[in-house]
Write a protein that holds these residues in place. Structure first.
Motif, PDB file in Angstrom:
ATOM      1  N   UNK B 231       0.830  -1.203   0.000  1.00 17.07           N
ATOM      2  CA  UNK B 231       0.000   0.000   0.000  1.00 17.07           C
ATOM      3  C   UNK B 231       0.863   1.251   0.000  1.00 17.07           C
ATOM      4  N   UNK B 232       1.895   1.256   0.841  1.00 17.04           N
ATOM      5  CA  UNK B 232       2.744   2.436   0.929  1.00 17.04           C
ATOM      6  C   UNK B 232       3.462   2.713  -0.379  1.00 17.04           C
ATOM      7  N   UNK B 233       3.871   1.652  -1.065  1.00 18.00           N
ATOM      8  CA  UNK B 233       4.565   1.857  -2.346  1.00 18.00           C
ATOM      9  C   UNK B 233       3.615   2.434  -3.380  1.00 18.00           C
ATOM     10  N   UNK B 234       2.309   2.133  -3.233  1.00 18.09           N
ATOM     11  CA  UNK B 234       1.333   2.683  -4.165  1.00 18.09           C
ATOM     12  C   UNK B 234       1.007   4.136  -3.847  1.00 18.09           C
ATOM     13  N   UNK B 235       1.312   4.551  -2.624  1.00 16.97           N
ATOM     14  CA  UNK B 235       0.932   5.917  -2.227  1.00 16.97           C
ATOM     15  C   UNK B 235       2.058   6.604  -1.458  1.00 16.97           C
ATOM     16  N   UNK B 236       3.198   6.823  -2.084  1.00 16.39           N
ATOM     17  CA  UNK B 236       4.316   7.444  -1.380  1.00 16.39           C
ATOM     18  C   UNK B 236       4.064   8.899  -1.026  1.00 16.39           C
ATOM     19  N   UNK B 237       2.978   9.465  -1.562  1.00 15.58           N
ATOM     20  CA  UNK B 237       2.683  10.866  -1.307  1.00 15.58           C
ATOM     21  C   UNK B 237       1.899  11.078  -0.013  1.00 15.58           C
ATOM     22  N   UNK B 238       1.626  10.006   0.705  1.00 14.91           N
ATOM     23  CA  UNK B 238       0.814  10.122   1.913  1.00 14.91           C
ATOM     24  C   UNK B 238       1.425  11.056   2.954  1.00 14.91           C
ATOM     25  N   UNK B 239       0.551  11.837   3.593  1.00 21.93           N
ATOM     26  CA  UNK B 239       0.963  12.714   4.681  1.00 21.93           C
ATOM     27  C   UNK B 239       0.608  12.078   6.021  1.00 21.93           C
ATOM     28  N   UNK B 240      -0.487  11.303   6.009  1.00 25.90           N
ATOM     29  CA  UNK B 240      -0.990  10.713   7.239  1.00 25.90           C
ATOM     30  C   UNK B 240      -1.273   9.243   6.967  1.00 25.90           C
TER      31      UNK B 240
END
Lengths: 191, 587
Positions: B231-240
């Motif tokens: 999941x994190x690799x799909x959304x490296x732009x996450x702030x939270x």
């Protein structure tokens, strides 16, 4: 059927009261326990509110070091649910199911563990929602009332309350719904 | 400004000026200037906050504000969080949704707290609001994944779906799959309250991969650890980011995958979740720790040494939620490492045990107060406290705006002197001049209320339990606290006199809750008659209060100001003076 046997065999019927107490007082005790349990109590809390409200309650409770107060310390249910202490004391958790009634805008929750059988459950439901359920028979379901108590079981099927033995019911009931009128007819047992 | 000038400005100009005024208070002041400003303002107010859904009716809101885009509603009283409000009490959102469906076709945002939301309401939202963007259901209940499926399927422009701490029934519908493949707008998704049956991980992955604007993602507990890295690799732009469960034993491949994924997340500032975390995995997040401003470890049952290690990697921390496993030593480490700390919440790991299972005392809080000059908000559960500690805290943290102390055992005295905590809390209200929220605990006499009434002039919310000696205590608060909006009291010897003497005050507040106190039904009826715009509701499951002598005390009392009159959805256990009027719905 299991339901009718409960009605007839008073002598061997399991009750909440001490031997020798009347049916009336047993029913009152049920209601007292029911009322005190109307709060959305968790296993730890339900133990304490039972302890104070109904000393005659049949539920097995481990002796607590001191009486717990409802809602204290002020910790949200969400947090309590997500952080069960690792050491479980073997507390018996209640079987909480939601109850809705067609036409009533509010939901209630009850603990099926509090009841010993269908008559007590039905009486409690009738008191809670102010209705009368009618006479139950295996063949025809509930007669004499437009209100019919039903429940959703583990498989997602809607059944008439009373169709299966009590133990099976408490193990499989996911939620209760008091249906009104024609929709309920289709649930009656058909030979 | 001169009257002539005010009239000479065209409406469009005024409207443009008003658009810069966002706060409700300011808008209310603007609308009170003159009739034409009232008219202009009401047509351009876009955001409504209703702190008590029964204080006003939906029709009234719609009549005054015809073009609303965002609404926030709160339902049950705060003490509902602690099981003090019986099920079925109220707080139904359906009447609001029904009215707004017709009146506000361009409604974009609905935020609800402690309300009962049935699937029917969610389906109506999905159907009625074409540009719906934000749905926040905080501590709500009554809906299932069926309702969520309706939202997912219909709301093409949905940006935010936040189910924080709500109770969701599982209807076995794979609701996440109802987001169409063309849907890409998600910015904030919080499904941390859902169980394992209710979230299909593959659907979640597909959703995350096609939403490039996703900034905040809080996963539910059941997502396995090895999937987190995906999941994190799909959304490296996450702030939270809210993680899932960490309870697997350390596997080096999972660990390095996780560490790699986290190191890609350069924007990450806030982490939460961490259920059942195994401390060996913590180093996987070290790469983001230096940038973290918010950390919620309050579900992590790990011990002090591991917590200290973690916290010492987070010098930018502004907000920390943690269990008492952090202990005094951990809080001392926090105080020396995290100079930007503004908010601290310490929860009890085992609240029902008489014996403390962690070495957390008043010392930890004192250390934080001494070391963190920006400290503003505190929630602290502990088992022992002293007046000396409270005075030190008050003197060193004069910027506190929220101070909630819970000494777990009711009526506990100062462990050093045996005294009540009047002086300690007195110091808090004297030094912390901007205090807006206060929760008291421990042994307390009427004295502390005298201090509060005298000094806590900005106090808006006060929570009291097992405190005070007499009506005088309540009287001090009601007569002294000018800014008081919400007062909640349980198990205190407060009764009729203080309420009746300060009846007028009650209409200046949002609400008052009193349970297990000494208020009689007679007083409730009298108050209700005296104050027509106060709804006085007695919650009593023992039966009609009328059936007991009038001086018998009521179990629970909830009163709130309202311009909508008595509500129509009271359940059988709520009693008002209007008993004989058929105001309640019969089944």
């Amino acid at each position: 059927m299991a339901f009718e046997k409960d009605l007839n065999l008073d002598a061997t019927e399991l009750r909440l009261g001490l031997p020798g107490t009347s049916d009336e007082s047993a029913k009152n005790q049920t209601l007292a326990t029911l009322r005190s349990n109307n709060k959305r109590a968790l296993p730890e809390e339900s133990m304490s509110s039972n302890a104070t409200a109904s000393k005659n309650c049949d539920q097995e409770t481990a002796p607590l070091p001191k009486a717990q107060v409802v809602g204290w310390p002020p910790i949200r249910s969400y947090r309590k649910n997500n952080l069960q202490p690792k050491k479980s004391e073997g507390e018996i958790s209640g079987i909480y199911v939601k109850v809705s009634m067609d036409g009533a805008p509010y939901l209630r929750k009850i603990d099926l563990k509090v009841f010993k059988g269908y008559p007590e459950l039905l009486k409690a439901l009738e008191d809670m929602f102010k209705f009368k359920a009618g006479e139950y028979s295996e063949r025809e379901g509930y007669n004499g009332s437009e209100f019919v108590p039903t429940y959703e079981d583990k498989d997602g099927d809607w059944m008439l309350v009373g169709d299966v033995p009590w133990e099976m019911f408490t193990n499989s009931c996911k939620k209760l719904r008091i249906m009104k009128g024609s929709e309920a007819r289709g649930l009656g047992c058909v030979d | 400004m001169p009257k002539r000038l005010a009239y000479s400005l065209p409406d469009e100009v005024l409207e443009h000026v008003f658009s810069f005024i966002q706060s409700d208070k300011d808008r209310n002041v603007v609308s009170a200037v003159c009739k034409s400003w009232y008219e202009i303002e009401r047509w351009c107010r876009r955001k409504i906050f209703v702190g008590n859904c029964y204080a006003v009716s939906p029709k009234m809101v719609i009549r005054r504000f015809p073009q609303v885009e965002s609404i926030e509603l709160k339902g049950k009283p705060h003490f509902a969080d602690f099981n003090l409000v019986p099920d079925g009490w109220g707080g139904y959102v359906l009447p609001w949704i029904t009215e707004m469906a017709g009146a506000y076709p361009w409604l974009e945002e609905i935020r609800l707290k402690r309300m009962v939301v049935m699937d029917e309401s969610l389906e109506l939202i999905a159907k009625s609001f074409k540009d719906f963007k934000v749905l926040v259901l905080a501590s709500c209940e009554g809906f299932s994944t069926d309702g969520l499926a309706a939202i997912a399927a219909s709301c093409k422009n949905l940006r935010e779906l936040d189910l924080r701490e709500s109770e969701v029934d599982d209807s076995s519908v794979h609701w996440l799959s109802h987001f169409p493949e063309t849907y890409t707008s998600m910015v904030s998704l919080n499904i941390s309250c859902l169980g394992s049956d209710e979230v299909s991980f593959s659907a979640l992955e597909r959703l995350v991969s096609r939403c490039p604007n996703l900034r905040s993602l809080k996963l539910n507990r059941a997502v396995p650890l090895d999937k987190t890295a995906n999941i994190l690799r799909l959304a490296p732009q996450l702030v939270e980011f809210g993680t899932c469960t960490y309870s697997a034993e350390l596997r080096s491949d999972v660990f390095s995958n996780l560490a790699g994924a986290f190191s890609n997340c350069k924007e990450l500032r806030s982490l939460c979740g961490f259920w059942d975390v195994v401390p060996d995995y913590f180093p996987a997040i070290y790469s983001v720790c230096s940038r973290l401003t918010s950390l919620n470890l309050s579900y992590a049952t790990i011990q002090s040494p591991d917590l200290i290690k973690l916290v010492s990697h987070c010098p930018s921390l502004q907000r920390l939620l943690v269990l008492d496993y952090i202990e005094d030593s951990g809080l001392e480490a926090l105080a020396s490492n995290c100079k930007d700390l503004q908010e601290l919440r310490v929860f009890p790991s085992d609240p029902f045990d008489a014996e403390p299972n962690a070495s957390l005392t008043e010392q930890g809080l004192v250390a934080v107060s001494l070391g963190c000059p920006k400290l503003q908000a505190v929630l602290y559960f502990c088992r022992r406290m002293s007046n000396a500690a409270l005075v030190t805290i008050a003197q060193n943290s004069p910027n506190l705006t929220r101070f909630r102390l819970c000494i777990i055992e009711p009526n506990t005295a100062d462990y050093l002197t045996g005294e009540p905590f009047d002086v300690g809390f007195g110091a808090i209200v004297v030094h912390c001049k901007d205090l807006i929220r206060l929760s008291l605990s421990g042994l307390l006499t009427d004295c502390v209320f005298e201090y509060i009434g005298k000094y806590a002039k900005k106090l808006e919310m006060l929570s009291v339990a097992f405190a005070g000696d007499s009506d005088l205590g309540l009287h001090h608060v009601l007569s002294g606290c000018e800014s008081l909006r919400k007062l909640e009291i349980r198990d205190c010897p407060f009764g009729d006199k203080a309420l009746l003497t300060n009846a007028a005050k009650l209409e200046t507040m949002r609400s008052l809750w009193m349970s297990s106190c000494s208020v009689s039904f007679g007083a409730c009826k009298l108050l209700s008659q005296k104050m027509p715009r106060l709804n006085v509701e007695v919650i009593d499951e023992r039966g009609p209060p009328d059936s007991r002598p009038e001086n018998c005390t009521v179990d629970k009392l909830y009163m709130y100001r309202s311009v909508a009159g008595p509500r129509f959805d009271m359940p059988p256990f709520v009693w008002t003076k209007d008993e004989d009027l058929a105001l309640r719905l019969s089944p």
